[in-house]
Structures are given as structure tokens and as C-alpha cells.
Scaffold this active site. Structure first.
Site, short mmCIF file in Angstrom:
data_model
loop_
_atom_site.label_atom_id
_atom_site.label_comp_id
_atom_site.label_asym_id
_atom_site.label_seq_id
_atom_site.Cartn_x
_atom_site.Cartn_y
_atom_site.Cartn_z
N ASP A 312 32.89 -44.28 56.30
CA ASP A 312 34.39 -43.82 55.37
C ASP A 312 35.22 -44.70 55.24
O ASP A 312 36.40 -44.53 54.77
CB ASP A 312 35.12 -42.86 56.48
CG ASP A 312 35.36 -43.55 57.90
OD1 ASP A 312 34.96 -44.76 58.24
OD2 ASP A 312 36.23 -43.02 58.47
N TRP A 341 21.85 -61.11 29.14
CA TRP A 341 20.85 -61.10 28.26
C TRP A 341 20.64 -59.59 27.83
O TRP A 341 20.62 -59.32 26.53
CB TRP A 341 19.35 -61.59 28.62
CG TRP A 341 18.36 -61.44 27.72
CD1 TRP A 341 17.31 -60.65 27.90
CD2 TRP A 341 18.23 -62.24 26.29
NE1 TRP A 341 16.46 -60.81 26.98
CE2 TRP A 341 16.73 -61.83 26.02
CE3 TRP A 341 18.70 -63.32 25.94
CZ2 TRP A 341 16.32 -62.32 24.79
CZ3 TRP A 341 18.13 -63.72 24.72
CH2 TRP A 341 17.00 -63.30 24.17
N GLU A 382 25.37 -62.74 24.49
CA GLU A 382 23.86 -63.42 24.10
C GLU A 382 23.44 -62.61 22.79
O GLU A 382 22.90 -62.09 22.82
CB GLU A 382 23.33 -63.61 25.15
CG GLU A 382 23.56 -64.53 26.10
CD GLU A 382 22.60 -64.91 27.35
OE1 GLU A 382 21.36 -64.53 27.09
OE2 GLU A 382 22.91 -64.78 28.52
N MET A 448 24.94 -72.99 28.60
CA MET A 448 23.65 -72.55 29.21
C MET A 448 22.45 -73.71 28.93
O MET A 448 21.56 -73.37 27.97
CB MET A 448 23.26 -71.21 28.78
CG MET A 448 24.45 -70.19 29.24
SD MET A 448 23.72 -68.49 29.03
CE MET A 448 24.36 -68.17 27.25
N ASP A 451 16.64 -73.20 29.46
CA ASP A 451 15.81 -72.26 28.81
C ASP A 451 15.48 -72.61 27.28
O ASP A 451 15.29 -71.58 26.44
CB ASP A 451 16.33 -70.56 28.79
CG ASP A 451 16.14 -69.92 30.21
OD1 ASP A 451 15.28 -70.49 30.96
OD2 ASP A 451 16.59 -68.91 30.36
#
Length: 608
Positions: A312, A341, A382, A448, A451
Site C-alpha cells: 500500500d 530511437w 532522433e 552521441m 554507433d
């Protein structure tokens, strides 16, 4: 930022299919009391950014406008904003949008576009008549760009700007001074003192010349200025930011919880946490997984406080664990990150009404159940005006408008940040949105810088996914951290507002026959959760690093080739970040680190 699935960091600039646009109506009746002038605002060799400005020079209101011009063969418009643009062969026509066609006497409006080729417009017509002093007159060229301004006499509320003069065949009449992309003054000299500024705030200034025919030339380079006073915020001259992303879904398959930040020792070595991700639906911020966020019950041994949740209690889940973490480590600030993404498709609708979006985000963050948990908001779009999982066509100004609305809504007491592209290629994603102008509204950008390369290119060539610098044989120019940071600085973003990105994972290929980068492959290497990607904590022993390239590590084992950062390469990157005057570093994401947090330790010691 990666979210469950991830593709390339960013490639082609958005191209709008002009053949598919709605055809234009016939030009309106000729209006000789209006002018249309052209300026090339950016030029990257194979392409450029252009801007037409329509000005009502008469004494009656202009109800609509249509600009026509010709380009030589090989030069064309590839994307446009704030006008509907079509072509017939080499003849181009631009008509006002429904919301910017009316011009009162003396008013002006501009529309912009990206183009390819090197030609200049000719045979300009405005509403079927002459453009009256536009750049179509070969005897009257537009002025050159002034020199990049220099700043002096900086106080809490003012700054003096000076620049070298522009040149023009008929003479320069005056200069427009632009603060964060918006004109704040027109002066006849080569200096200006801007007043009424806010203490401890960063501004970006450029200058644009006007000739005697009122033609504007290209804007100058940008200078970033931070006023004095206003205290010291992390990332703007104080302690370096050391920020990590905590993923909402990590509590499932990855079995990674807030308490792991304590047991790994990482909590004592960071300054900020981005909680990822909130969703963006119907133009509003919403909590994504409500069970993980605020309902999941923790036992005593699982919780940060060592006290079990009860059935609770008003708040459970990750939010309550973050509350307990902040009680234990009061220096840590937590931001709620929206988008990523997978969820970035919702930003287009948000950009259509930035104020409503900002209000919805604040209502989520200030929900009474967890109002003490979050210290700010992070936007991970993105990508604005470019392609990610989906393609966005909101326009170059949409990102700036969104960040301005968030700052207006949240005020100065909250952190407002954004994760942004690191694609520094010519005409790439950094060029697609006004990151320089938007920087005035953010505390910092999470750049970023990872990648860049991966096994979405199944046959290679093998390349490190997070190179610090370029190197001989790199597959694409501008795909490295140093170029991204340099390009953002050139657009007016202060160094102290840039955080260097580190990936706590590697990307890899299989079927590789050479150890050095640049080899061919047959596909992605096997990964625990997804092909072609693996956590550092696994790779450090399964495929130890065998070399370095571009300031990061790579590993060749069997027929597999991986690239990832190690504590040593992170140390190199942190030294570079300090030498560049960056605000700090961030990483994606905590669960990829070893159980004793060795990558977080490398960031902490490297920035200390």
C-alpha cells in the site's frame, strides 16, 4: 540513444520528393511594391543552404506571395521549409504557406531550402513581376560575410561585439546582429554592445551584412559568449558532468536495478542519471512502462534502502528506488529522458505545438507521487528534420522551438538537456537542425559520439563504432567524435555545453579474416540480446582488445571483429574532453559495465 533496437548513427540528409508536392496556384497579380532577395547562408561544396526574403515595401498589405527563379542545369532544391516549392525543369516556384502569406507594409518573411550544385538563381519574379533589387541583377552582387565577431567587455548583463567589415560591389549599408539566430539590432558600424542579458547564460552571436539594395549576404561565423555571474552549474564551468543512462526495461531480462549502482560503486562516481525512456504520444510526454516505473515491488535485499516495499505504499518501482538513491547520494541529479530511437516518431506532433508539449512534460515530472525524484528533463529526438527509425520533416527550426518552449515552461530551476546527433558529415544531421540556436536554452548536449559504424553494413568494412578521431581508411568522413564536437562549436555551441558520449558496449561482425580495421565480413557477430552488439562486461573476457584505432579499441578473435572502449581508451577520451574544455561525459548505459563499475571509474578518474 539506443532503445531495444538500433540502426546506424545517421547517414543521408533528408530529401523531400518535390515531384510529390501539391502543385501551386498561378502567380498572383504583379506587385511592384515588394522585393525578393536571395542569400546563400551555408555552402559545403557539393551543396548549400539558401534563403529567400520577401519584403513588402509598399503601403498596402500583401495577401500572398509567389517567388519564381531559374537555376542552371545541375543545381536544384532538395528540401525546403516555410514555403511550398515545386519545379518544372530548371524553373523553380515557391508559394507561401497558409500561415505566412500576409505581409503588412514594411514586414518581411523568409523561407529556406537545402540545394545541390553550385549555380546561382536568375530571372527572379515576385507575384509575376520584378523582384526589385533581388540578386538576379548581375551588376549588383550580395555582400560577403563579415568576419566572425569577437567578444569583449563581458559583464553579467552585456557584451561588446566587434567584427571585420564585409565587402560589396555597390557598398555595405549596415549589419544585422543576430543573437541565437534572431536579429537583435541593425547597425552601421562594425561593433555593437548587446545589453539586457541574463547572468551566467550562454549566447551565440553572428553578423550579416546588407548592401545599398537591401540584399543580405551570408552570416558570419558564430562566437559563443557566457555572461558572468549567475552561479556555477555543472557543465558550465563548475565540476565536470559524469552522467549515465539508466534504462527502464533493464529491470527485466538484464536484471539490472538501481541498487546495482550502489553495489558496483558507480553511484559515488557520477553526478547525473538520465532515466530512459518516457514516451511521446499525441504530442505529449507520458510514462512508458508504468509497472517498472512506479509499481514494481522490491524486497529488502533488492532495495537501495534495505527496506522492503509494502503493498500500500504510494510509490514503488524505479522511481522510488531513485528516490532512495538520492537520499543516500544527495549530490546526484536525475533527469527524465523522453524519446529515444523507438519513440522519436512522436516528436513531429510535439513540434507542432511546443508549448503544449512542454506543459505535458512538466506535469509528468511534477506528478505529486514523485515530484522530488526528477531534477530536469532530457530530450532524445532522433532526429530533428532528418531520418532515424522514421523520417522527420518538421523543419530546421523545430528543435530550437521545442527547446525554447521547454526552457520557458521549466524555468531556470530545472535542468533542460538533449541527446543529439554526432553526424558531422557535410550536409549531415548536425546541419539539418539549428543546434547552435537551441543551445541557448539547454544546460548541455549529450553528443552521441558512438554507433558510427556497425554490422547493419553486413559485409563491412570493419570499423570502430566510436572513433575519437579520424584515421586513414575510415569509411565515412565526419563520422568521429572530434569532427562532431568541432562542427557543433563552429555552429555556436559553447564547449562547456557539450558532453562526450561513451558506449558501454561493442559492435561486431563475423566472417572476418583480417585483424586490422577495414576487413570484409559475412554478417553481424552473435550478441546476448541482439546480433552485432554486446556489453563491455562480456567482451572484456570473451574477445579482449587486440589493438587501437582512432582513439578507441578493437578486438579480433576467431572470425569475429569487435570494437569497444576499454578503461584505457576512455582515459584517452577523457583527457581529450578536458583539453577541449567540454562540460564532461555521458554513457549509454550502466548495465553494460562490469560488476565493479570499471568503465564508470575510468570516466570519473579521467575527468577529475
Amino acid at each position: 540513444m539506443r532503445f531495444r533496437h538500433r540502426a546506424a548513427a545517421g547517414f543521408a540528409t533528408l530529401l523531400l520528393p518535390f515531384a510529390g508536392l501539391v502543385g501551386l496556384a498561378s502567380p498572383a497579380e504583379a506587385a511592384t511594391s515588394a522585393t525578393a532577395t536571395f542569400a546563400k547562408t551555408q555552402d559545403w561544396g557539393t551543396g548549400f543552404e539558401g534563403k529567400w526574403t520577401v519584403k513588402n515595401t509598399g503601403d498596402t498589405t500583401l495577401s500572398s506571395w509567389t517567388v519564381e527563379w531559374d537555376y542552371p542545369s545541375g543545381t536544384s532544391v532538395t528540401s525546403a521549409w516555410d514555403a511550398d516549392v515545386t519545379s518544372s525543369g530548371t524553373h523553380w516556384t515557391a508559394k507561401n504557406k497558409s500561415w505566412n502569406g500576409t505581409l503588412a507594409p514594411g514586414a518581411s518573411v523568409s523561407f529556406g531550402f537545402n540545394g545541390s550544385g553550385t549555380g546561382s538563381p536568375s530571372n527572379c519574379k515576385l507575384n509575376g513581376g520584378s523582384c526589385d533589387g533581388g540578386t538576379t541583377n548581375p551588376s549588383d552582387s550580395a555582400p560577403s560575410a563579415p568576419g566572425t565577431p569577437t567578444a569583449s567587455s563581458i559583464t553579467d548583463t552585456s557584451v561588446k561585439l566587434s567584427w571585420s567589415a564585409a565587402t560589396d560591389d555597390k557598398g555595405v549599408k549596415n549589419y544585422d546582429v543576430l543573437r541565437n539566430g534572431t536579429k537583435v539590432a541593425t547597425v552601421t558600424t562594425t561593433s555593437y554592445t548587446d545589453t539586457g542579458l541574463t547572468a551566467g547564460t550562454s549566447y551565440s552571436y553572428t553578423v550579416q551584412a546588407r548592401d545599398t539594395a537591401d540584399q543580405t549576404g551570408p552570416v558570419s561565423g558564430a562566437v559563443s559568449v557566457t555572461t558572468t555571474g549567475g552561479g556555477t552549474d555543472p557543465g558550465t564551468g563548475g565540476d565536470k558532468v559524469k552522467l549515465g543512462y539508466f534504462t527502464e526495461w533493464g529491470v527485466y531480462g538484464r536484471n539490472y536495478h538501481v541498487k546495482n549502482l550502489v553495489t558496483s560503486g558507480s553511484a559515488s562516481k557520477i553526478t547525473h542519471i538520465n532515466y530512459a525512456f518516457g514516451n511521446v504520444k499525441d504530442g505529449k510526454c507520458v510514462v512508458d512502462d508504468t509497472y517498472a516505473a512506479y509499481d514494481k515491488a522490491y524486497t529488502a535485499d533488492q532495495s537501495v534502502s534495505g527496506v522492503a516495499d509494502t503493498w500500500d505504499q504510494p510509490l514503488r518501482g524505479n522511481f522510488n528506488q531513485l528516490r532512495e538513491l538520492k537520499a543516500k547520494y544527495p549530490n546526484i541529479k536525475v533527469l527524465y529522458s523522453f524519446g529515444g530511437w523507438t519513440y522519436s516518431g512522436g516528436f513531429a506532433q510535439a513540434a507542432a505545438n511546443p508549448a503544449a508539449f512542454a506543459a505535458s512534460c512538466k506535469s509528468v515530472i511534477e506528478d505529486p507521487r514523485w515530484a522530488d525524484v526528477f531534477d530536469g528533463i532530457d530530450i532524445d529526438w532522433e532526429y530533428p528534420n532528418a531520418c532515424g527509425l522514421t523520417c522527420d520533416t518538421s523543419g530546421a527550426a523545430a528543435f530550437k522551438n521545442l527547446m525554447a518552449a521547454l526552457r520557458s515552461e521549466f524555468g531556470s530551476d530545472y535542468l533542460v538537456t538533449a541527446a543529439i546527433t554526432a553526424d558531422a558529415s557535410s550536409g549531415g544531421k548536425i546541419d539539418a537542425a539549428d543546434y547552435g540556436g537551441a543551445s541557448a536554452y539547454v544546460n548541455w548536449y549529450n553528443v552521441m559520439t558512438y554507433d558510427y559504424f556497425g554490422a547493419w553494413d553486413k559485409t563491412g568494412p570493419t570499423a570502430p563504432h566510436s572513433p575519437l578521431t579520424s584515421y586513414s581508411g575510415i569509411p565515412k568522413a565526419g563520422f568521429n567524435s572530434a569532427d562532431a564536437i568541432a562542427k557543433l562549436k563552429a555552429k555556436g555551441v559553447a564547449s562547456s555545453k557539450l558532453l562526450l558520449g561513451i558506449g558501454f558496449y561493442g559492435r561486431g561482425w563475423t566472417g572476418v579474416t583480417q585483424a586490422a580495421p577495414g576487413g570484409t565480413a559475412t554478417g553481424p557477430a552473435t550478441g546476448t540480446y541482439e546480433a552485432g552488439i554486446e556489453d563491455y562486461k562480456v567482451l572484456k573476457t570473451s574477445c579482449p582488445a587486440t589493438g587501437t584505432v582512432g582513439g578507441t579499441a578493437y578486438a579480433y578473435c576467431g572470425s569475429n571483429w569487435w570494437s569497444y572502449d576499454t578503461p584505457a581508451t576512455i582515459g584517452t577520451k577523457m583527457t581529450w574532453a578536458k583539453n577541449q574544455g567540454l562540460g564532461g561525459a555521458f554513457f549509454w548505459e550502466f548495465s553494460g559495465d562490469s560488476s565493479n563499475g570499471e568503465l564508470v571509474s575510468a570516466i570519473n578518474s579521467g575527468l577529475s
